[in-house]
Write a protein that holds these residues in place. Structure first.
Motif, PDB file in Angstrom:
ATOM      1  N   GLN A   1      56.176  52.091  19.462  1.00 23.29           N
ATOM      2  CA  GLN A   1      55.366  51.851  18.280  1.00 23.29           C
ATOM      3  C   GLN A   1      54.100  51.084  18.642  1.00 23.29           C
ATOM      4  O   GLN A   1      53.910  50.675  19.788  1.00 23.29           O
ATOM      5  CB  GLN A   1      56.156  51.041  17.251  1.00 23.29           C
ATOM      6  N   SER A   2      53.240  50.904  17.635  1.00 21.25           N
ATOM      7  CA  SER A   2      52.105  49.997  17.770  1.00 21.25           C
ATOM      8  C   SER A   2      52.154  49.017  16.604  1.00 21.25           C
ATOM      9  O   SER A   2      52.574  49.366  15.499  1.00 21.25           O
ATOM     10  CB  SER A   2      50.783  50.771  17.780  1.00 21.25           C
ATOM     11  N   TRP A   3      51.707  47.803  16.860  1.00 21.98           N
ATOM     12  CA  TRP A   3      51.794  46.734  15.864  1.00 21.98           C
ATOM     13  C   TRP A   3      50.454  46.033  15.790  1.00 21.98           C
ATOM     14  O   TRP A   3      49.861  45.676  16.803  1.00 21.98           O
ATOM     15  CB  TRP A   3      52.889  45.747  16.262  1.00 21.98           C
ATOM     16  N   CYS A   4      49.939  45.873  14.550  1.00 27.29           N
ATOM     17  CA  CYS A   4      48.668  45.192  14.363  1.00 27.29           C
ATOM     18  C   CYS A   4      48.884  43.687  14.383  1.00 27.29           C
ATOM     19  O   CYS A   4      49.647  43.144  13.571  1.00 27.29           O
ATOM     20  CB  CYS A   4      48.019  45.606  13.041  1.00 27.29           C
ATOM     21  N   MET A   5      48.209  43.025  15.292  1.00 31.08           N
ATOM     22  CA  MET A   5      48.368  41.584  15.439  1.00 31.08           C
ATOM     23  C   MET A   5      47.632  40.805  14.357  1.00 31.08           C
ATOM     24  O   MET A   5      47.759  39.588  14.261  1.00 31.08           O
ATOM     25  CB  MET A   5      47.882  41.155  16.829  1.00 31.08           C
ATOM     26  N   HIS A   6      46.863  41.525  13.519  1.00 30.98           N
ATOM     27  CA  HIS A   6      46.106  40.847  12.461  1.00 30.98           C
ATOM     28  C   HIS A   6      46.774  40.990  11.095  1.00 30.98           C
ATOM     29  O   HIS A   6      46.997  40.002  10.393  1.00 30.98           O
ATOM     30  CB  HIS A   6      44.680  41.396  12.410  1.00 30.98           C
ATOM     31  N   CYS A   7      47.110  42.240  10.707  1.00 29.46           N
ATOM     32  CA  CYS A   7      47.687  42.455   9.368  1.00 29.46           C
ATOM     33  C   CYS A   7      49.183  42.752   9.403  1.00 29.46           C
ATOM     34  O   CYS A   7      49.801  42.945   8.357  1.00 29.46           O
ATOM     35  CB  CYS A   7      46.950  43.577   8.643  1.00 29.46           C
ATOM     36  N   ASP A   8      49.760  42.838  10.604  1.00 33.55           N
ATOM     37  CA  ASP A   8      51.203  43.000  10.798  1.00 33.55           C
ATOM     38  C   ASP A   8      51.731  44.389  10.429  1.00 33.55           C
ATOM     39  O   ASP A   8      52.935  44.582  10.290  1.00 33.55           O
ATOM     40  CB  ASP A   8      51.980  41.936  10.006  1.00 33.55           C
ATOM     41  N   LEU A   9      50.849  45.374  10.268  1.00 36.39           N
ATOM     42  CA  LEU A   9      51.324  46.735  10.028  1.00 36.39           C
ATOM     43  C   LEU A   9      51.883  47.326  11.319  1.00 36.39           C
ATOM     44  O   LEU A   9      51.380  47.056  12.413  1.00 36.39           O
ATOM     45  CB  LEU A   9      50.183  47.620   9.519  1.00 36.39           C
ATOM     46  N   HIS A  10      52.930  48.141  11.182  1.00 37.03           N
ATOM     47  CA  HIS A  10      53.535  48.815  12.320  1.00 37.03           C
ATOM     48  C   HIS A  10      53.300  50.320  12.205  1.00 37.03           C
ATOM     49  O   HIS A  10      53.432  50.898  11.126  1.00 37.03           O
ATOM     50  CB  HIS A  10      55.041  48.532  12.376  1.00 37.03           C
ATOM     51  N   TYR A  11      52.973  50.946  13.321  1.00 36.37           N
ATOM     52  CA  TYR A  11      52.775  52.392  13.376  1.00 36.37           C
ATOM     53  C   TYR A  11      53.735  52.953  14.421  1.00 36.37           C
ATOM     54  O   TYR A  11      53.640  52.625  15.604  1.00 36.37           O
ATOM     55  CB  TYR A  11      51.328  52.730  13.742  1.00 36.37           C
ATOM     56  N   GLU A  12      54.663  53.790  13.967  1.00 37.89           N
ATOM     57  CA  GLU A  12      55.722  54.287  14.837  1.00 37.89           C
ATOM     58  C   GLU A  12      55.298  55.553  15.583  1.00 37.89           C
ATOM     59  O   GLU A  12      54.401  56.279  15.155  1.00 37.89           O
ATOM     60  CB  GLU A  12      56.969  54.612  13.999  1.00 37.89           C
ATOM     61  N   ARG A  13      55.989  55.805  16.693  1.00 39.60           N
ATOM     62  CA  ARG A  13      55.907  57.121  17.327  1.00 39.60           C
ATOM     63  C   ARG A  13      56.911  58.032  16.633  1.00 39.60           C
ATOM     64  O   ARG A  13      58.037  57.620  16.343  1.00 39.60           O
ATOM     65  CB  ARG A  13      56.226  57.039  18.822  1.00 39.60           C
ATOM     66  N   ASN A  14      56.517  59.263  16.351  1.00 40.09           N
ATOM     67  CA  ASN A  14      57.436  60.167  15.668  1.00 40.09           C
ATOM     68  C   ASN A  14      58.415  60.798  16.658  1.00 40.09           C
ATOM     69  O   ASN A  14      58.414  60.476  17.855  1.00 40.09           O
ATOM     70  CB  ASN A  14      56.669  61.228  14.869  1.00 40.09           C
ATOM     71  N   ASN A  15      59.241  61.697  16.153  1.00 38.06           N
ATOM     72  CA  ASN A  15      60.275  62.312  16.989  1.00 38.06           C
ATOM     73  C   ASN A  15      59.704  63.132  18.136  1.00 38.06           C
ATOM     74  O   ASN A  15      60.418  63.450  19.090  1.00 38.06           O
ATOM     75  CB  ASN A  15      61.180  63.202  16.132  1.00 38.06           C
ATOM     76  N   HIS A  16      58.425  63.490  18.033  1.00 38.70           N
ATOM     77  CA  HIS A  16      57.792  64.284  19.085  1.00 38.70           C
ATOM     78  C   HIS A  16      57.043  63.413  20.088  1.00 38.70           C
ATOM     79  O   HIS A  16      56.468  63.922  21.053  1.00 38.70           O
ATOM     80  CB  HIS A  16      56.836  65.300  18.455  1.00 38.70           C
ATOM     81  N   GLY A  17      57.012  62.093  19.834  1.00 38.61           N
ATOM     82  CA  GLY A  17      56.419  61.168  20.793  1.00 38.61           C
ATOM     83  C   GLY A  17      54.987  60.759  20.524  1.00 38.61           C
ATOM     84  O   GLY A  17      54.363  60.093  21.358  1.00 38.61           O
ATOM     85  N   TYR A  18      54.437  61.110  19.342  1.00 41.08           N
ATOM     86  CA  TYR A  18      53.032  60.820  19.044  1.00 41.08           C
ATOM     87  C   TYR A  18      52.923  59.708  17.998  1.00 41.08           C
ATOM     88  O   TYR A  18      53.685  59.678  17.023  1.00 41.08           O
ATOM     89  CB  TYR A  18      52.323  62.085  18.540  1.00 41.08           C
ATOM     90  N   LEU A  19      51.983  58.802  18.215  1.00 45.62           N
ATOM     91  CA  LEU A  19      51.775  57.708  17.272  1.00 45.62           C
ATOM     92  C   LEU A  19      51.303  58.240  15.924  1.00 45.62           C
ATOM     93  O   LEU A  19      50.419  59.101  15.860  1.00 45.62           O
ATOM     94  CB  LEU A  19      50.747  56.720  17.821  1.00 45.62           C
ATOM     95  N   GLU A  20      51.884  57.696  14.854  1.00 45.49           N
ATOM     96  CA  GLU A  20      51.516  58.079  13.494  1.00 45.49           C
ATOM     97  C   GLU A  20      50.738  56.941  12.842  1.00 45.49           C
ATOM     98  O   GLU A  20      51.257  55.837  12.688  1.00 45.49           O
ATOM     99  CB  GLU A  20      52.760  58.383  12.660  1.00 45.49           C
ATOM    100  N   PHE A  21      49.497  57.236  12.446  1.00 48.24           N
ATOM    101  CA  PHE A  21      48.656  56.236  11.789  1.00 48.24           C
ATOM    102  C   PHE A  21      48.437  56.555  10.312  1.00 48.24           C
ATOM    103  O   PHE A  21      47.547  55.993   9.687  1.00 48.24           O
ATOM    104  CB  PHE A  21      47.306  56.142  12.501  1.00 48.24           C
ATOM    105  N   ILE A  22      49.226  57.452   9.760  1.00 48.85           N
ATOM    106  CA  ILE A  22      49.073  57.847   8.358  1.00 48.85           C
ATOM    107  C   ILE A  22      50.014  57.009   7.495  1.00 48.85           C
ATOM    108  O   ILE A  22      51.230  57.034   7.688  1.00 48.85           O
ATOM    109  CB  ILE A  22      49.369  59.348   8.174  1.00 48.85           C
ATOM    110  N   THR A  23      49.443  56.273   6.550  1.00 49.18           N
ATOM    111  CA  THR A  23      50.249  55.432   5.666  1.00 49.18           C
ATOM    112  C   THR A  23      50.310  55.970   4.236  1.00 49.18           C
ATOM    113  O   THR A  23      51.145  55.531   3.453  1.00 49.18           O
ATOM    114  CB  THR A  23      49.685  53.995   5.633  1.00 49.18           C
ATOM    115  N   ASP A  24      49.430  56.906   3.889  1.00 43.51           N
ATOM    116  CA  ASP A  24      49.428  57.510   2.561  1.00 43.51           C
ATOM    117  C   ASP A  24      50.496  58.603   2.518  1.00 43.51           C
ATOM    118  O   ASP A  24      50.416  59.600   3.242  1.00 43.51           O
ATOM    119  CB  ASP A  24      48.047  58.104   2.267  1.00 43.51           C
TER     120      ASP A  24
END
Length: 318
Positions: free
Chosen positions: A30-53
């Motif tokens: 995953q990736s984690w924002c050190m400022h706002c604390d949002l987390h962005y996971e890698r999906n089942n295919h291994g790619y980071l997902e930055f879509i929150t809507d």
């Protein structure tokens, strides 16, 4: 393709949070924002997902047939149009906004360029099938990009802008469609360096025939049965040229990108080499295809931004 050598760069460590633009701490999972604390996971295919809507996350308009068509057409479009256009000026870092299965970015990576592609979640399974590098392909909302300001020399987005601000990723405009399109233009400008280039394309709204989309707009009255009839027989969509419609004209695209004051030039591009007319290469429309090809390839420069041009294809310099 000629190999161009540059110092290697690692963008993954320089990705930013698309919500607050803070720095990200990225791990294998995953990736984690050190400022706002949002987390962005890698999906089942291994790619980071930055879509929150959630509405955007659920859009998936890609079929297996369409993905295969993209692979075939992507190679032709890259070799016959995009590569010659890109090579006119030096560049290194490239972003494809709405990259589809990613053929253009793959070809650029093979040539030694620092190239990245983004698209919606549904495309990631096709990326995995062909082995696209998770460090160069990301699942993103094109109105919220996870890249630093001014990072790219070249940003291109083909056949995407007309779907921004739609309810289903196709052709029915949402109530806030114009706001979404302004944000799309603003984000592309933000990640392009000063002096960098942007290429945008979609069917020209001012030209009444569209060969890339069907008459699916839910706001069109049911009495327009004739549009469906023409489309079923010819695969051509006869559409409105004024008012709210998902396609854009040259004038509308110019307003979107130039209102910020960050644009130094906005130039309509020639269409020669852009179209393959693959779906019209057989049957009774084949003779018309030849005439259409001659027409678009010989359209005078003075008419490229007019209603006589079937396609809106522009190069924007920041």
């Amino acid at each position: 393709m000629e190999q161009i050598l540059f110092e290697s760069t690692t963008l993954t460590g320089g990705l930013i949070c698309p919500d607050c633009r803070g720095s990200l701490d990225i791990t294998d999972a995953q990736s984690w924002c050190m400022h706002c604390d949002l987390h962005y996971e890698r999906n089942n295919h291994g790619y980071l997902e930055f879509i929150t809507d959630e509405k955007i996350a659920q859009i998936d308009t890609t079929t297996d047939d369409y993905a295969e068509d993209q692979r075939t057409c992507g190679d032709r479009l890259y070799e016959e149009y995009l590569r010659p256009l890109f090579m006119k000026e030096p560049f290194h870092r490239v972003l494809d906004v709405g990259c589809g299965v990613g053929r253009g970015i793959t070809r650029l990576l093979e040539g030694g360029y620092d190239a990245y592609g983004i698209d919606l979640l549904g495309l990631s399974r096709y990326w995995r099938e062909v082995g696209n590098d998770p460090n160069h392909f990301f699942c993103c909302d094109s109105t919220r990009l996870p890249f630093p300001d001014g990072f790219f020399d070249l940003v291109y987005s083909t056949g995407v802008i007309e779907h921004i601000g739609t309810t289903d990723g196709k052709s029915t405009l949402a109530a806030n469609y114009l706001e979404s399109r302004r944000q799309y233009a603003a984000e592309i400008l933000r990640v392009t360096r000063p002096g960098g280039r942007i290429m945008i394309s979609c069917p020209n709204k001012s030209f009444p025939v569209d060969i890339q989309h069907g008459p699916q707009d839910e706001t069109v009255p049911k009495s327009s049965w004739w549009r469906n009839f023409i489309f079923d027989k010819t695969r051509m969509n006869v559409h409105r040229i004024r008012g709210n419609y998902h396609l854009l004209s040259y004038a509308e695209t110019r307003r979107l990108f130039c209102q910020s004051g960050e644009v130094s030039s906005f130039e309509p591009l020639p269409l020669k080499g852009y179209f393959g007319f693959g779906r019209f290469q057989s049957g009774f429309l084949k003779p018309i295809t030849r005439l259409a090809n001659v027409y678009v390839e010989n359209l005078p420069a003075s008419l490229r931004a007019s209603f006589l041009n079937p396609y809106m294809l522009v190069e924007i310099k920041k």
